[in-house]
Structure formats: C-alpha cells, structure tokens
Motif scaffolding. Structure first.
Motif, PDB file in Angstrom:
ATOM      1  N   VAL A  28       0.857  -1.191   0.000  1.00 32.33           N
ATOM      2  CA  VAL A  28       0.000   0.000   0.000  1.00 32.33           C
ATOM      3  C   VAL A  28       0.890   1.237   0.000  1.00 32.33           C
ATOM      4  N   LEU A  29       0.531   2.211  -0.829  1.00 39.10           N
ATOM      5  CA  LEU A  29       1.253   3.473  -0.873  1.00 39.10           C
ATOM      6  C   LEU A  29       0.599   4.455   0.093  1.00 39.10           C
ATOM      7  N   GLU A  30       1.366   4.932   1.070  1.00 39.69           N
ATOM      8  CA  GLU A  30       0.879   5.959   1.984  1.00 39.69           C
ATOM      9  C   GLU A  30       1.286   7.316   1.423  1.00 39.69           C
ATOM     10  N   LEU A  48      -1.623   6.125 -12.008  1.00 41.69           N
ATOM     11  CA  LEU A  48      -0.624   5.513 -11.147  1.00 41.69           C
ATOM     12  C   LEU A  48      -0.418   4.067 -11.573  1.00 41.69           C
ATOM     13  N   ALA A  49       0.834   3.665 -11.705  1.00 41.11           N
ATOM     14  CA  ALA A  49       1.206   2.284 -12.017  1.00 41.11           C
ATOM     15  C   ALA A  49       1.973   1.735 -10.821  1.00 41.11           C
ATOM     16  N   TRP A  57       5.920   2.231  -6.942  1.00 42.68           N
ATOM     17  CA  TRP A  57       4.833   2.854  -7.694  1.00 42.68           C
ATOM     18  C   TRP A  57       5.423   3.946  -8.565  1.00 42.68           C
ATOM     19  N   GLY A  58       4.713   4.309  -9.621  1.00 45.10           N
ATOM     20  CA  GLY A  58       5.205   5.396 -10.449  1.00 45.10           C
ATOM     21  C   GLY A  58       4.166   5.869 -11.442  1.00 45.10           C
ATOM     22  N   THR A  59       4.413   7.024 -12.003  1.00 52.32           N
ATOM     23  CA  THR A  59       3.592   7.530 -13.097  1.00 52.32           C
ATOM     24  C   THR A  59       4.469   8.368 -14.013  1.00 52.32           C
ATOM     25  N   LEU A  60       4.176   8.305 -15.283  1.00 49.97           N
ATOM     26  CA  LEU A  60       4.952   9.032 -16.284  1.00 49.97           C
ATOM     27  C   LEU A  60       4.449  10.470 -16.335  1.00 49.97           C
ATOM     28  N   LEU A  61       5.318  11.417 -15.990  1.00 48.21           N
ATOM     29  CA  LEU A  61       4.942  12.822 -15.990  1.00 48.21           C
ATOM     30  C   LEU A  61       5.031  13.442 -17.376  1.00 48.21           C
ATOM     31  N   SER A  62       5.990  13.014 -18.165  1.00 49.70           N
ATOM     32  CA  SER A  62       6.164  13.563 -19.511  1.00 49.70           C
ATOM     33  C   SER A  62       6.922  12.561 -20.360  1.00 49.70           C
ATOM     34  N   LEU A  78       9.324   4.457  -3.670  1.00 47.47           N
ATOM     35  CA  LEU A  78       9.884   3.182  -3.219  1.00 47.47           C
ATOM     36  C   LEU A  78       9.411   2.933  -1.797  1.00 47.47           C
ATOM     37  N   GLY A  79       8.758   1.813  -1.556  1.00 49.07           N
ATOM     38  CA  GLY A  79       8.369   1.453  -0.207  1.00 49.07           C
ATOM     39  C   GLY A  79       9.580   1.050   0.612  1.00 49.07           C
TER      40      GLY A  79
END
Length: 242
Positions: A28-30, A48-49, A57-62, A78-79
């Motif tokens: 889980v991402l806090e 969110l991926a 977790w991550g997401t492509l900003l550009s 990064l957990g």
C-alpha cells in the motif's frame, strides 16, 4: 477506493486490484495529500502504475513523443521493502531528484544519500543503481534516458500484475529466464553489468532463445496503455482542495 488513516489524512492507496476492481492483498502506498509528490500525481497525465513484487509505484509525468521534453520523466515511490534494480548503465544521462525521504544512489561504486531537494545526475556509461535504505517511503523524480527504458519498467510492472513472476498467481520479481529476455530487449538503452556483455550475448543466443520458445515475453508496448493501469491499480482520489 482511497482511504484515510488517523488524523493526518494520509491517503492509503495504490493497492493491486482483482478482476472485479476490488483491492487485493499487496503493498500500500501511503501518500501525504499535501506533499509535492501528491500534487505532481494529481496533475499527472497518466494513471498511477505499480510493481507490487518490488514495492514500487510510479507515473509518467512527460514523454518525448508528446513534444514536451527531450527525456521522459517518471515520478516514483519506493516502499521501505522495495527491491533494488540491478547495477546497470545507459548511453544517455539519468537524473534523480528527491521529493520525500532519503534515496541512496550508487554511482560508479560510490554511495550518494539524497534528501528532499537534493539531486544527482549519472553520466552516460556510468554504472549505477538506487535503493531505499530507510523504514519509510521515498519519492523522487527521475529523468530517464529514453522511452524504451520507461517501456522496460512498465513491462516488468505489468507482467508482475499478471502473475508472470509467481507460480501461485501472486507477485514477485523476474526470474533468470524472464530477466534474460527483458535484458536483451532493452540492451540498446540499458546494459546490465553483473556479467560481461560477451557472456550476456551468448546467453541471449542460447538460453534466451529457449526462454522465448517457452513463452517468456520481452518488452510490450501494451503495458503503456492507461486502461491497463486503471484496471490493475487502485487510483488515489486527490483534488486541489485536499
């Protein structure tokens, strides 16, 4: 699907979803809704991926093909138990800028511990890796060498959601054969340095061919599709008033 915990209103989100859209057991991402990382996620053009097996977790900003930047930029978390990527190098620079927590970047064998506001650039051809050595979440922005590098990450993450790395349908990280296939597909942009390139080429031509014949797949552009991640990852509900 996003929940809060305690009086600090931290969002607990980013869980893997089952085929019915219900959260599965997994990391889980806090997420602090007042943080810079949350603001970037709220305004990000992509969902969110995640990579549950590695606790990231991550997401492509550009991305370059959108005409906004020369290099793709990824917002990543990064957990505390996140896996460390293998030591590797790129033919183009890579830059890390920390937003939350402390990120350890190992560059040419030297450790750099980056706190919020710190940044480091890895020059082309320099061996490096990064990790979270803390008990909390680390958030950072990374300017990556190419979209192929992004695609290799998203492919690994997507395969994990589809149970490719765990026999019981759970989550994990690529085994030797899957890692071999993926490393060959991304070689022009990312070279793993644990073994000499000559040995890797030999393995690609032998064990790699067997792995592909057995159904092990390499990088796949379908894992860049937003719909995939909305089906597989719990998306945070963040609004400008949060």
């Amino acid at each position: 699907m996003t929940t809060t915990t305690g009086l600090d209103a931290v969002r607990r989100t980013g869980r893997p979803l089952d085929e019915h859209g219900a959260p599965r057991e997994g990391p889980v991402l806090e997420l602090d809704p007042e943080s810079e990382a949350a603001a970037l996620l709220r305004d990000a053009p992509r969902p969110l991926a995640s990579n549950p097996g590695a606790g990231t977790w991550g997401t492509l900003l550009s991305r370059p093909d959108a005409g906004h930047t020369d290099a793709p930029e990824l917002l990543q978390w990064l957990g505390p138990d996140a896996g460390q990527p293998p030591v590797h190098r790129h033919p183009a620079p890579e830059r890390f800028a920390v937003l939350r927590g402390r990120l350890t970047v190992v560059r040419d064998g030297e450790e750099h511990r980056l706190d919020p506001g710190d940044a480091v650039t890895v020059r082309p051809g320099v061996e490096h890796a990064f990790r979270n050595d803390t008990d909390g979440v680390v958030a950072f922005r990374a300017e990556l060498p190419s979209m192929r590098t992004v695609l290799s990450l998203y492919t690994t993450w997507g395969l994990d959601h589809e149970g490719a790395f765990a026999a019981d349908g759970g989550f994990g990280e690529p085994g030797p054969l899957h890692g071999l296939v993926l490393s060959e597909d991304v070689y022009d942009d990312t070279t793993m340095t644990a073994a000499p390139v000559a040995l890797q080429r030999l393995l690609w031509a032998t064990a790699g061919r067997v792995a592909r014949a057995l159904g092990y797949t390499g990088i796949d552009r379908s894992y860049l599709e937003d719909a995939f991640w909305r089906r597989h990852v719990e998306q945070p509900m963040l609004t400008p008033s949060d």
